[in-house]
Design an enzyme around this catalytic site. Sequence first.
Site, PDB file in Angstrom:
ATOM      1  N   LEU A  21       0.832  -1.205   0.000  1.00 51.80           N
ATOM      2  CA  LEU A  21       0.000   0.000   0.000  1.00 51.80           C
ATOM      3  C   LEU A  21       0.868   1.256   0.000  1.00 51.80           C
ATOM      4  O   LEU A  21       2.037   1.188  -0.297  1.00 51.80           O
ATOM      5  CB  LEU A  21      -0.862   0.007   1.260  1.00 51.80           C
ATOM      6  CG  LEU A  21      -2.256  -0.549   1.084  1.00 51.80           C
ATOM      7  CD1 LEU A  21      -3.014  -0.478   2.376  1.00 51.80           C
ATOM      8  CD2 LEU A  21      -2.986   0.197  -0.003  1.00 51.80           C
ATOM      9  N   GLY A  44       6.291   3.909   5.668  1.00 52.03           N
ATOM     10  CA  GLY A  44       7.220   2.784   5.608  1.00 52.03           C
ATOM     11  C   GLY A  44       6.584   1.714   4.746  1.00 52.03           C
ATOM     12  O   GLY A  44       6.327   1.921   3.583  1.00 52.03           O
ATOM     13  N   VAL A  46       3.289  -0.531   4.382  1.00 48.53           N
ATOM     14  CA  VAL A  46       1.939  -0.929   4.771  1.00 48.53           C
ATOM     15  C   VAL A  46       1.437  -1.891   3.712  1.00 48.53           C
ATOM     16  O   VAL A  46       1.738  -1.716   2.522  1.00 48.53           O
ATOM     17  CB  VAL A  46       0.994   0.294   4.820  1.00 48.53           C
ATOM     18  CG1 VAL A  46      -0.393  -0.118   5.303  1.00 48.53           C
ATOM     19  CG2 VAL A  46       1.564   1.353   5.738  1.00 48.53           C
ATOM     20  N   ASP A 159       3.319  15.524  13.309  1.00 49.85           N
ATOM     21  CA  ASP A 159       3.677  15.223  11.920  1.00 49.85           C
ATOM     22  C   ASP A 159       2.486  15.469  11.001  1.00 49.85           C
ATOM     23  O   ASP A 159       2.216  14.682  10.083  1.00 49.85           O
ATOM     24  CB  ASP A 159       4.178  13.776  11.793  1.00 49.85           C
ATOM     25  CG  ASP A 159       4.955  13.573  10.491  1.00 49.85           C
ATOM     26  OD1 ASP A 159       5.307  12.427  10.184  1.00 49.85           O
ATOM     27  OD2 ASP A 159       5.152  14.578   9.769  1.00 49.85           O
TER      28      ASP A 159
HETATM   29  C1  LIG Z   1      -1.320   0.613   9.178  1.00 57.13           C
HETATM   30  C2  LIG Z   1      -0.386   1.797   9.085  1.00 57.13           C
HETATM   31  C3  LIG Z   1      -0.946   3.000   9.784  1.00 57.13           C
HETATM   32  C4  LIG Z   1      -0.494   3.311  11.074  1.00 57.13           C
HETATM   33  C5  LIG Z   1      -1.035   4.407  11.762  1.00 57.13           C
HETATM   34  O1  LIG Z   1      -0.570   4.725  12.998  1.00 57.13           O
HETATM   35  C6  LIG Z   1      -2.027   5.188  11.168  1.00 57.13           C
HETATM   36  C7  LIG Z   1      -2.478   4.895   9.871  1.00 57.13           C
HETATM   37  C8  LIG Z   1      -1.928   3.808   9.174  1.00 57.13           C
HETATM   38  C9  LIG Z   1      -2.393   3.612   7.788  1.00 57.13           C
HETATM   39  C10 LIG Z   1      -1.513   3.838   6.713  1.00 57.13           C
HETATM   40  C11 LIG Z   1      -1.943   3.709   5.390  1.00 57.13           C
HETATM   41  C12 LIG Z   1      -3.284   3.340   5.161  1.00 57.13           C
HETATM   42  C13 LIG Z   1      -4.072   3.161   3.996  1.00 57.13           C
HETATM   43  C14 LIG Z   1      -3.643   3.318   2.587  1.00 57.13           C
HETATM   44  O2  LIG Z   1      -2.497   3.524   2.345  1.00 57.13           O
HETATM   45  N1  LIG Z   1      -4.617   3.246   1.634  1.00 57.13           N
HETATM   46  C15 LIG Z   1      -4.365   3.392   0.251  1.00 57.13           C
HETATM   47  C16 LIG Z   1      -5.383   3.192  -0.638  1.00 57.13           C
HETATM   48  C17 LIG Z   1      -5.160   3.369  -2.022  1.00 57.13           C
HETATM   49  C18 LIG Z   1      -3.914   3.733  -2.453  1.00 57.13           C
HETATM   50  C19 LIG Z   1      -3.656   3.950  -3.923  1.00 57.13           C
HETATM   51  N2  LIG Z   1      -2.914   3.926  -1.585  1.00 57.13           N
HETATM   52  C20 LIG Z   1      -3.135   3.756  -0.254  1.00 57.13           C
HETATM   53  N3  LIG Z   1      -5.320   2.841   4.347  1.00 57.13           N
HETATM   54  N4  LIG Z   1      -5.368   2.805   5.688  1.00 57.13           N
HETATM   55  C21 LIG Z   1      -4.161   3.110   6.230  1.00 57.13           C
HETATM   56  C22 LIG Z   1      -3.744   3.228   7.551  1.00 57.13           C
END
Ligand SMILES: CCc1cc(O)ccc1-c1ccc2c(C(=O)Nc3ccc(C)nc3)n[nH]c2c1
Length: 315
Positions: A21, A44, A46, A159
């Site tokens: 992700l 990082g 995901v 942040d």
């Molecule tokens: C589990 C890590 C985390 C840790 C934290 O403390 C807070 C939030 C997150 C987190 C980080 C990224 C995402 C995402 C996503 O990256 N979604 C997506 C969808 C579509 C595309 C193209 N890219 C991307 N969705 N839920 C997420 C939660």
Amino acid sequence: SHPQHDQTLFEERYLRYISPLGKVSVKTYYLCLFFIRLSHGNFGSVELCRYDPLGDNTGELVAVKKLQSNKQSNLEDFQKEVNTLHVLHCDYIVKYKGVCYSMGRLSMSLVMEYLPYGSLIGYLEKNKDNINTRRMLLFASQICKGMEYLQSLRYVHRDLAARNILVASETLVKIADFGLTKVIPHNKDYYRVTQPGESPIFWYAPESITESRFSQKSDVWSFGVVLHEIFSYCDIKYNPKRLYMQEIGHNVLGTSISVHLANLLKGNWRLPQPSNCPPKVYPLMRQCWAHDFDERPYFSDLGNQIETMIQDERE
Ligand SMILES: CCc1cc(O)ccc1-c1ccc2c(C(=O)Nc3ccc(C)nc3)n[nH]c2c1
């Protein structure tokens, strides 16, 4: 009666990997593992997974951050992040779902709500042609509400940046990435950071750059930078770091960038008004960028001013 089944424990055997992700803040790994400077957003690693206990693809999609390391400090930091996330219940903050302990290997994973549209940076760039001022102001007011909630728990995010805002739908964004979040002690109204680590200084308030001092008002400064990013459609050409470095000059040797940045801000230079920024929005950014943190508005004030602008846009 049965002890309430701990809803927040995900069994590894049902957590099915789908794809990589966006990227989670490297800082949540406290840089111990490796440096990844990624395209937009400094996430990082995901992964998109489906938690599918029935094995019939009816399970829910989740975002999973693996913490692969048996370093004690990492586990403590991870546990701290989980504890931070566990208590957050707000429509404008990415929902924590739980953890997954992989048997045997000392690895743990953080399981969060999956937001299908990714970070604000990619979303605004991709959809800039059909996102109007009202929608951008709606996103800004949602971030304000999320920050107001965080502050009600005495949290300082530290942040706040467009890369850490995730898009849940065309009309909903949520604050993410709580790797740097700190709780302010009850006897103070700011948090002083001790551990070094990589800092997003171009989103930092002057007192955070020079004294490592973080407060609700330093988050307000960062919110002003997020407003600038939103009304620049997160166009890489107008990225805050690039605009500041153009002003500082790329050939600065010796003295650190943060000294030059602090002097620039002390001299009252600020990020310029984005090209198609509505006339009322830039003054809002400037309020957030008052050098004296006591002069900066609260998120509640900002939220009210933005709501009024949304009404005016409607008429
Ligand atoms: C589990 C890590 C985390 C840790 C934290 O403390 C807070 C939030 C997150 C987190 C980080 C990224 C995402 C995402 C996503 O990256 N979604 C997506 C969808 C579509 C595309 C193209 N890219 C991307 N969705 N839920 C997420 C939660």
